[in-house]
Design a protein around this motif. Sequence first.
Motif, PDB file in Angstrom:
ATOM      1  N   PHE A  76     -25.905 116.452 110.403  1.00  0.00           N
ATOM      2  CA  PHE A  76     -25.105 117.176 111.377  1.00  0.00           C
ATOM      3  C   PHE A  76     -23.620 117.205 111.010  1.00  0.00           C
ATOM      4  O   PHE A  76     -22.831 117.874 111.663  1.00  0.00           O
ATOM      5  CB  PHE A  76     -25.333 116.594 112.781  1.00  0.00           C
ATOM      6  N   GLY A  77     -23.248 116.466 109.962  1.00  0.00           N
ATOM      7  CA  GLY A  77     -21.881 116.520 109.446  1.00  0.00           C
ATOM      8  C   GLY A  77     -20.822 115.912 110.326  1.00  0.00           C
ATOM      9  O   GLY A  77     -19.638 116.188 110.165  1.00  0.00           O
ATOM     10  N   LEU A  78     -21.233 115.078 111.259  1.00  0.00           N
ATOM     11  CA  LEU A  78     -20.278 114.415 112.153  1.00  0.00           C
ATOM     12  C   LEU A  78     -20.569 112.920 112.194  1.00  0.00           C
ATOM     13  O   LEU A  78     -21.721 112.510 112.052  1.00  0.00           O
ATOM     14  CB  LEU A  78     -20.399 114.959 113.576  1.00  0.00           C
ATOM     15  N   PRO A  79     -19.547 112.116 112.439  1.00  0.00           N
ATOM     16  CA  PRO A  79     -19.792 110.690 112.643  1.00  0.00           C
ATOM     17  C   PRO A  79     -20.653 110.494 113.892  1.00  0.00           C
ATOM     18  O   PRO A  79     -20.526 111.252 114.869  1.00  0.00           O
ATOM     19  CB  PRO A  79     -18.397 110.105 112.868  1.00  0.00           C
ATOM     20  N   THR A  80     -21.512 109.499 113.865  1.00  0.00           N
ATOM     21  CA  THR A  80     -22.393 109.293 115.020  1.00  0.00           C
ATOM     22  C   THR A  80     -21.618 108.948 116.289  1.00  0.00           C
ATOM     23  O   THR A  80     -22.080 109.275 117.383  1.00  0.00           O
ATOM     24  CB  THR A  80     -23.447 108.213 114.711  1.00  0.00           C
ATOM     25  N   HIS A  81     -20.456 108.335 116.163  1.00  0.00           N
ATOM     26  CA  HIS A  81     -19.682 107.995 117.360  1.00  0.00           C
ATOM     27  C   HIS A  81     -19.105 109.238 118.050  1.00  0.00           C
ATOM     28  O   HIS A  81     -18.710 109.166 119.206  1.00  0.00           O
ATOM     29  CB  HIS A  81     -18.557 107.000 117.033  1.00  0.00           C
ATOM     30  N   ALA A  82     -19.086 110.368 117.376  1.00  0.00           N
ATOM     31  CA  ALA A  82     -18.515 111.596 117.937  1.00  0.00           C
ATOM     32  C   ALA A  82     -19.334 112.152 119.102  1.00  0.00           C
ATOM     33  O   ALA A  82     -18.841 112.980 119.863  1.00  0.00           O
ATOM     34  CB  ALA A  82     -18.385 112.667 116.852  1.00  0.00           C
ATOM     35  N   TYR A  83     -20.554 111.682 119.247  1.00  0.00           N
ATOM     36  CA  TYR A  83     -21.439 112.233 120.279  1.00  0.00           C
ATOM     37  C   TYR A  83     -21.343 111.505 121.615  1.00  0.00           C
ATOM     38  O   TYR A  83     -21.907 111.959 122.604  1.00  0.00           O
ATOM     39  CB  TYR A  83     -22.897 112.188 119.793  1.00  0.00           C
ATOM     40  N   LYS A  84     -20.630 110.401 121.650  1.00  0.00           N
ATOM     41  CA  LYS A  84     -20.613 109.515 122.820  1.00  0.00           C
ATOM     42  C   LYS A  84     -20.434 110.255 124.146  1.00  0.00           C
ATOM     43  O   LYS A  84     -21.218 110.082 125.075  1.00  0.00           O
ATOM     44  CB  LYS A  84     -19.528 108.462 122.648  1.00  0.00           C
ATOM     45  N   GLU A  85     -19.403 111.064 124.258  1.00  0.00           N
ATOM     46  CA  GLU A  85     -19.101 111.763 125.515  1.00  0.00           C
ATOM     47  C   GLU A  85     -20.167 112.804 125.881  1.00  0.00           C
ATOM     48  O   GLU A  85     -20.473 113.011 127.042  1.00  0.00           O
ATOM     49  CB  GLU A  85     -17.741 112.476 125.414  1.00  0.00           C
TER      50      GLU A  85
END
Length: 154
Positions: A76-85
Motif C-alpha cells: 500500500f506504500g504507506l507506513p502501517t502507523h499511518a492508518y491509525k486514525e
Amino acid sequence: MAKFNSQAVQDMPHLTLYGAQLASAAAIAKAQEIQVPEDIAIVDASQQLLHFQRMPKAKYASIDIAINKAFTAAGFGLPTHAYKENVSPGGPLFGINNSNGGRFMTIGGGLPIEIDGRVIGAIGCSTGTPDEDRQVAQAGVDAVLAHVKKENGS
C-alpha cells in the motif's frame, strides 16, 4: 537483464537480498541499542518475503505480525502507523484489517522502502511497542537508502 522500453512492459525496481540483509543488520543494531528483541521481516516490491530474522527472546506470536507489517507497507506504500486514525470504528477505513486474508496491519512498525518515489520493498518489525518497532524499522530503511546514495555517489 535488458531494460524494457515499452508502453506494455514496465521495469520495476525490487529490493535485493543484499539490500534486505543491510536493512536487517541495521535494524538488529537499533533493536540491541534500545534493548528490545525484534522479529524483523523484509519483503520486496511484490510483497514477498525476502529475509526474516528473529532475535533471541523476540515473541513467537510477533513473527506473523512483522511479516504482515512489511506486506502492508510494501503493498500500500504507506507506513502501517499511518492508518491509525482511519481504521477506528466510524473511520473511512474501518474493517480494512480484514482485507488480504486478514494480513493488513494497522499497527506501527511497518515502513515502505522507497527510491525515487517508487516502493522497492518494505520492512516490518514486531515485539516492542509500535514506537519501538517503528524505530527499528526506520534504521533498516535508513541503511538501504544510505547505501544506495553512497553507490550513486550522491
